[in-house]
Design an enzyme around this catalytic site. Structure first.
Site: not given
Ligand code: NOJ
Length: 510
Positions: A97, A142, A334, A332, A187, A402
């Protein structure tokens, strides 16, 4: 002889049963890695590329980035794309991606002037990937708004959705024959709230400092742009190329800190204010912004002497335009947070629209912490987040677009904390698959170390280390790269696995 047969049978049964209980990813599960243009490409003013807001802001106002760095060269992927594809082959990736820099292909942002060198760069990258059967997943936006468009208000200009549609047409026309998955926006919330060049942040000198009003206007215009691009694909390109179009939304897991009704209510509102105001208009049957959020904002605005809520409404026509505009849901994911109605000491002070709704979020002390202030390893959070989304939105097809772990700058080739994080993510995804959630793929963030926005190069997310002091921007695999490769190849998580030496090769067939 008979004894030997019995022994073989016993061994086979034992072996068979181990294999059977080993949870595996199906062969068609797509494993990949992700990056974004401004964070890796460099070549900020080469071959006709126009300026974008990150170029402009980091040049005119360098202290906005913690180490006063920028993406002028970054990992120099503009010149190193062949090495990048080689890394994909080393890892055995099924997909990659990356994002297209809008101002690289349309220097002013407007579609009347196309930059052939920009188109050629992405063609070369895509063709190089396809040579080795690596499927491109293309993000169209992005965070890197063309500067000329920003001068006209950027995403807050009422014409924004039309500019985005025009740009999308150029992207589909040039790359749609080979790219089968497009992601309109990355995002939205982070763009609308958190990024310096978004419209709401007050972390550093923002272009605008209007958390409430600008954030929601941004949300509305972004959703309209997304929907117009999706409808365009649907109408003019889908039949010809048979690809798909979706969006990537960041969905952290938010859990109530206690079972008290106040915390339950707080977490509900937090979820809506963090991701619901993007997911609801697209994925819910009802469409539009979430009702509870609307009500809470109306109440809050009255208390603060606004004449009306900052959340603009959609017309019925706009609601219909936006509803259902995603062939897949890019998530995404995390991290996770506990949410409380009562302020705790450890509360995170990230700028956040939900601060105006008076609830607080913090991480559990037990969860391992990454270099980034907002990132912890919380138990089974992918499964928890996707389970809730599935219930809310009728079983959509998901891709994790992500997921990754940050370490501090400096050589960290033996990144055991990242390995632990990735293994935990794999288990959580296997829980999703066991539960029948339609999770089809996973993109690790990131293929390589890169420019981490306002954290510059102080936080590293790569599977490959990039030496930013070396003009050649040499890439070296970290331990996590070997572990990820092993998972992709074998389709299960082997906790015993340790790379024999840190030498990477390309396996046959890649
Ligand atoms: C999500 C974002 O899309 C990406 O650009 C960023 O580097 C990562 N999170 C880590 O923070």
């Amino acid at each position: 002889m008979k004894q030997a047969v019995v022994l073989i049978l016993m061994v086979a049964t034992c072996f068979g049963s181990t294999v059977k209980h080993q949870r595996r990813f199906p062969d068609d599960f797509v494993f990949g890695a992700a990056t974004a243009a401004y964070q890796i490409e460099g070549a900020w003013n080469e071959d006709g590329k126009g300026e974008n807001i990150w170029d402009h802001e980091t040049h005119t106002n360098p202290t906005v980035v913690i180490d006063e760095s920028n993406g002028d060269v970054a990992a120099d992927s503009y010149h190193n794309y062949k090495r990048d594809v080689e890394m994909m082959r080393e890892l055995g990736l099924d997909a990659y991606r990356f994002s297209i820099s809008w101002s690289r292909i349309l220097p002013t942002g407007f579609a009347n002037e196309v930059n052939p060198a920009g188109i050629a760069y992405y063609n070369n990258l895509i063709d190089e990937m396809l040579k080795y059967n690596i499927a491109p997943l293309v993000t169209m936006f992005h965070f890197d708004m063309p500067k000329k468009l920003q001068d006209l208000g950027g995403i807050l200009n009422p014409q924004f959705s039309d500019w985005f549609e025009d740009y999308a047409r150029v992207v589909f026309e040039n790359f749609g024959d080979r790219v089968m998955k497009f992601i309109t926006f990355n995002e939205p919330k982070e763009y609308c709230i958190l990024t310096l060049v978004g419209v709401g942040s007050d972390v550093k000198d923002p272009i605008l400092n209007s958390m409430d009003v600008a954030t929601y206007l941004c949300a509305k215009n972004l959703l309209l742009g997304h929907a117009k691009a999706y409808r365009l694909y649907d109408k003019e390109f889908r039949e010809k190329y048979g690809g798909q179009c979706g969006i990537t939304i960041s969905v952290s897991w938010f859990e109530a800190a206690t079972e008290s009704p106040e915390d339950q209510e707080a977490v509900e509102l937090r979820r809506q204010g963090e991701w619901g105001f993007f997911t609801h208009p697209i994925f819910s049957a009802e469409g539009g912004f979430p009702k509870e959020l609307k009500e809470a904002l109306t109440e809050k605005s009255a208390q603060e002497n606004y004449s009306c809520s900052p959340l603009p409404d959609f017309t019925e026509e706009e609601k219909d335009l936006i509803r259902g505009t995603a062939d897949f849901f890019g998530v995404n994911h995390y991290t996770a947070f506990l949410v409380s109605a009562i302020k705790k000491e450890s509360v995170l002070t990230l700028p956040n629209v939900m601060n105006i709704l008076d609830n607080f979020m913090f991480a559990d002390d037990e969860w391992p912490k990454a270099a980034s202030s907002w990132l912890t390893l919380a138990p089974n959070s992918i499964f928890k987040a996707l389970s809730l989304l599935r219930t809310l939105y009728g079983d959509p097809i998901f891709y994790i677009t992500e997921n990754g772990w940050s370490t501090y700058e400096g050589r960290d080739l033996f990144d055991d904390d990242r390995v632990q994080y990735y293994r935990a993510s794999m288990e959580s995804m296997l829980n999703c698959l066991d539960a029948g959630i339609k999770l089809k793929g996973y993109m690790a963030w990131s293929l390589m170390d890169n420019f981490e926005w306002m954290q510059g190069y102080t936080e590293r997310f790569g599977l490959y280390e990039v030496d930013f002091s070396d003009p050649a921007r040499t890439r070296t695999p970290k331990k996590s790269a070997f572990v990820y490769k092993h998972i992709i190849k074998n389709r299960y998580v082997d906790y015993e696995y340790e790379p024999e030496n840190m030498t990477m090769t390309i396996d046959e067939g890649h």
